[in-house]
Design an enzyme around this catalytic site. Structure first.
Site, PDB file in Angstrom:
ATOM      1  N   LYS A 205       0.843  -1.199   0.000  1.00  8.86           N
ATOM      2  CA  LYS A 205       0.000   0.000   0.000  1.00  8.86           C
ATOM      3  C   LYS A 205       0.879   1.251   0.000  1.00  8.86           C
ATOM      4  CE  LYS A 205      -3.653   2.285   2.592  1.00  8.86           C
ATOM      5  NZ  LYS A 205      -4.654   2.204   3.643  1.00  8.86           N
ATOM      6  N   GLU A 211      10.506  -4.593   4.539  1.00 10.23           N
ATOM      7  CA  GLU A 211      10.545  -6.015   4.149  1.00 10.23           C
ATOM      8  C   GLU A 211      10.270  -6.164   2.654  1.00 10.23           C
ATOM      9  OE1 GLU A 211       8.845  -4.758   6.693  1.00 10.23           O
ATOM     10  OE2 GLU A 211       8.783  -6.133   8.421  1.00 10.23           O
ATOM     11  N   GLY A 265      -4.963  -1.867   4.760  1.00  9.76           N
ATOM     12  CA  GLY A 265      -4.140  -2.977   4.274  1.00  9.76           C
ATOM     13  C   GLY A 265      -4.785  -4.332   4.544  1.00  9.76           C
ATOM     14  N   ARG A 266      -5.291  -4.510   5.782  1.00  7.33           N
ATOM     15  CA  ARG A 266      -5.856  -5.822   6.149  1.00  7.33           C
ATOM     16  C   ARG A 266      -7.241  -6.046   5.572  1.00  7.33           C
ATOM     17  NH1 ARG A 266      -4.862  -2.446  10.214  1.00  7.33           N
ATOM     18  NH2 ARG A 266      -6.541  -1.631  11.508  1.00  7.33           N
ATOM     19  N   GLU A 351      -4.972  -6.600  14.600  1.00 10.05           N
ATOM     20  CA  GLU A 351      -4.476  -5.276  14.199  1.00 10.05           C
ATOM     21  C   GLU A 351      -5.624  -4.269  14.250  1.00 10.05           C
ATOM     22  OE1 GLU A 351      -0.891  -4.719  11.425  1.00 10.05           O
ATOM     23  OE2 GLU A 351      -2.548  -4.085  10.144  1.00 10.05           O
ATOM     24  N   HIS A 382      -4.888 -33.132  17.789  1.00  7.39           N
ATOM     25  CA  HIS A 382      -3.778 -33.946  18.294  1.00  7.39           C
ATOM     26  C   HIS A 382      -2.635 -33.082  18.801  1.00  7.39           C
ATOM     27  CE1 HIS A 382      -5.783 -37.554  16.838  1.00  7.39           C
ATOM     28  NE2 HIS A 382      -6.200 -36.767  15.861  1.00  7.39           N
ATOM     29  N   LYS A 511       8.745  -0.514  13.946  1.00 10.04           N
ATOM     30  CA  LYS A 511       9.320  -0.196  12.631  1.00 10.04           C
ATOM     31  C   LYS A 511      10.383   0.890  12.771  1.00 10.04           C
ATOM     32  CE  LYS A 511       5.389  -0.940   9.493  1.00 10.04           C
ATOM     33  NZ  LYS A 511       4.439  -0.254   8.614  1.00 10.04           N
TER      34      LYS A 511
HETATM   35  O1  F6P Z   1       2.062  -4.232   9.879  1.00 11.36           O
HETATM   36  C1  F6P Z   1       1.714  -2.907   9.637  1.00 11.36           C
HETATM   37  C2  F6P Z   1       1.232  -2.735   8.242  1.00 11.36           C
HETATM   38  O2  F6P Z   1       1.116  -1.359   8.022  1.00 11.36           O
HETATM   39  C3  F6P Z   1      -0.075  -3.441   7.942  1.00 11.36           C
HETATM   40  O3  F6P Z   1      -1.173  -2.752   8.375  1.00 11.36           O
HETATM   41  C4  F6P Z   1       0.011  -3.598   6.476  1.00 11.36           C
HETATM   42  O4  F6P Z   1      -0.915  -4.527   6.000  1.00 11.36           O
HETATM   43  C5  F6P Z   1       1.450  -4.025   6.319  1.00 11.36           C
HETATM   44  O5  F6P Z   1       2.145  -3.247   7.290  1.00 11.36           O
HETATM   45  C6  F6P Z   1       2.041  -3.828   4.952  1.00 11.36           C
HETATM   46  O6  F6P Z   1       2.009  -2.487   4.563  1.00 11.36           O
HETATM   47  P1  F6P Z   1       2.208  -2.085   3.048  1.00 11.36           P
HETATM   48  O7  F6P Z   1       1.112  -2.696   2.250  1.00 11.36           O
HETATM   49  O8  F6P Z   1       2.158  -0.586   3.038  1.00 11.36           O
HETATM   50  O9  F6P Z   1       3.550  -2.596   2.602  1.00 11.36           O
END
Ligand code: F6P
Length: 545
Positions: A205, A211, A265-266, A351, A382, A511
């Site tokens: 987003k 990452e 995002g979620r 979240e 199990h 972060k």
């Molecule tokens: O973990 C925090 C967060 O902002 C989530 O809400 C989001 O889904 C994820 O990081 C990834 O963010 P982006 O889509 O901006 O890379």
């Protein structure tokens, strides 16, 4: 922050708890022949059975008045019409617009956004079709056989969960997902792939998440090394709200798919973030997934609260969390392909509702979102079910089960799966008294002294709450329904707690600190750090070769 009427109902609910003291769920069933019919709610071919929760008709009536006094209907309508209910970010919350039909009219700042949604969806579908048909190929002219989604959190969990759930419908290039910045994630996926036949979707987003940017950089180098720098453009596409950053990465506009800041995002798997899933299962099936979500939106928007399934899911959860004090909630799909569903729900629920202040910034006095976790049955049986049956904490659980498997001609597999699912909810509800345990041991011919010794171990308290969601088959439409049901459940709970379910400031601190620590891990001075972190850095540096 609490509405005075709602405050009164909270008190009434706490008092009402006393009336259930010593009453088992078994008692509730034996007192009420209509209990199953009264506490099960149908929607299309889905049945949600709440009857095995230790709640009475009076409990539900009080919970429904709590929902009304907390303005659930008003807040729901505000969300659905696009009011900026995400107040800390001044944003609308319109994932529902992503699955609305083309003739819907949903406005953000006075402008109907539905045409934009459908225009972008059409671009995604055209791209997905072209990749699937081979009209879009790699730089060497080879067909794309593998698509790797690079994203994390909401830019990974939805499409990854969906691709696994709907794998029987996958007839396009194989989907892969890389999320973790641990290089092992990328390395393990790349080891199976041919660069000439691989397409990467960089999903973010913000297009700034470290990452995803790190993984995208590694993928780019992998392609450039194998096929040359000029090949990069043919092997990448991007999904983001940050068009400037996507262009800076070197992905052309025609391979850039957008969504909007009014999609959390979620809550984004319905948008272009679902492109990996679209390519795998094809646009038609993705459209069915959207239709399933929309069906639930209509149900949520129009069904009286008494029969409104996501509202009831939310309310039963409020009873467990706030009145009974249960801290966890298990999601147990008896559907192997829903293996990532609990992880998906962890982000959706935790979240969204892991919040400690009300919308006006005042502290929440009770509890908000529970710990959400789970694994598919029967595997979980199990592993950890022992604790759910006889542990000292009560853990309410959702059981998900399909009537029909995808696999035909596999003998009794599905019947055994269904029997296990139902047996677990029955056992959790029913329990076994010491007398019953003794009777079983006596029938087995054990000596009295052994019976006395074993009976307490073989006793189950019962009344362990479960909700069963039974549906015909896990097809795209059903997956859409399931996800939307839980989205609205989370929303209802957030409204009752008076929190903002649509921001996630809690993730930010970690972060920020990770960015500050990176130079230290790479060798800069650790002096400014706390003693523990400094000690750990020194230890890791000492061990690293
Ligand atoms: O973990 C925090 C967060 O902002 C989530 O809400 C989001 O889904 C994820 O990081 C990834 O963010 P982006 O889509 O901006 O890379």
């Amino acid at each position: 922050m609490l509405h005075p009427e709602a405050a009164k109902i909270w008190t009434a609910l706490r008092d009402h708890r006393q009336t259930l003291e010593g009453v088992t769920t078994r008692d509730l069933f034996s007192r009420d022949a209509q209990r199953f019919a009264e506490f099960s709610f149908g929607f299309e071919d889905v049945l949600v059975d709440f009857s095995k929760n230790r709640v009475s008709r009076d409990t539900l009536a009080l919970l429904l008045s709590l929902a009304r006094a907390s303005c659930v209907e008003i807040r729901r309508d505000e969300m659905l019409r696009g009011d900026p209910i995400n107040t800390t970010e001044n944003r609308s919350v319109l994932h529902t617009a992503l699955r609305a039909p083309a003739d819907a009219d949903i406005r953000v700042e006075g402008r109907n956004i539905v045409p934009d949604v459908h225009e972008e969806l059409a671009r995604c579908y055209a791209f997905a079709d072209a990749v699937r048909s081979g009209a879009i190929r790699g730089a060497t002219g080879d067909r794309i056989t593998d698509v790797v989604n690079i994203g994390i959190g909401g830019s990974d969990l939805g499409p990854a969960m969906g691709a696994r759930a709907l794998s029987p419908y996958a007839d396009g290039p194989r989907p892969h997902f890389v999320s973790n910045v641990d290089g092992a994630d990328m390395a393990d996926v790349l080891a199976r792939l041919d660069p000439a036949r691989t397409l990467f979707l960089v999903s973010s987003k913000t297009f700034t998440t470290i990452e995803t940017m790190t993984n995208a950089g590694s993928a780019r180098r992998w392609i450039a090394k194998a096929l040359g720098e000029t090949a990069v453009g043919s092997h990448f596409a991007a999904i983001s709200t940050n068009i400037v950053a996507v262009e800076a990465f070197g992905i052309s506009k025609d391979r850039m798919f957008r969504f909007w800041d009014w999609v959390g995002g979620r809550y984004s798997m319905w948008s272009a973030i679902g492109l990996g899933l679209m390519i795998a299962i094809g646009p038609e099936r993705f459209a069915e997934f959207l239709a399933g979500g929309h069906e639930v939106d209509v149900h949520f928007a129009t069904t009286p609260l008494e029969r409104n399934i996501p509202v009831l899911m939310g309310l039963v959860g409020i009873w467990h969390r706030n009145i009974m004090g249960y801290a966890a909630h298990a999601v147990l799909p008896y559907d192997q392909r829903l293996g990532r569903f609990p992880a998906y729900l962890q982000q959706l629920d935790m979240e969204s509702n892991g919040k400690h202040v009300h919308l006006d910034g005042t502290p929440v006095e009770g509890s908000t979102g529970p710990l959400v976790w789970g694994e598919p049955g029967t595997n979980g049986q199990h592993a950890f079910y022992q604790l759910i049956h006889q542990g000292t904490d009560v853990i309410p659980a959702d059981f998900l089960i399909a009537a029909e498997p995808h696999e035909q001609g596999m003998g009794d597999h599905h019947a055994i799966l269904v029997a296990n699912c139902l047996a677990q909810t029955e056992a959790l509800m029913h329990g076994r008294t010491q007398e019953e345990a003794k009777a079983v041991l006596t029938a087995q011919g054990l000596p009295p002294v052994k019976i006395e010794l074993l009976a307490p171990h073989k006793q189950f308290a019962g009344s362990r709450p479960t909700t069963t969601i039974a549906y015909r088959k896990l097809d795209p439409r059903m997956l859409g329904r399931l996800v939307a049901l839980y989205e609205h459940k989370v929303f209802v709970q957030g409204v009752i707690w008076g929190i903002n379910s649509f921001d996630q400031w809690g993730v930010e601190l970690g972060k920020e600190l990770a960015s500050r620590l990176l130079p230290v891990v790479k060798g800069a001075s650790a002096e400014a750090l706390d003693a523990s972190t400094r000690g750990l850095v020194a230890h890791l540096r000492g061990l690293a070769r």
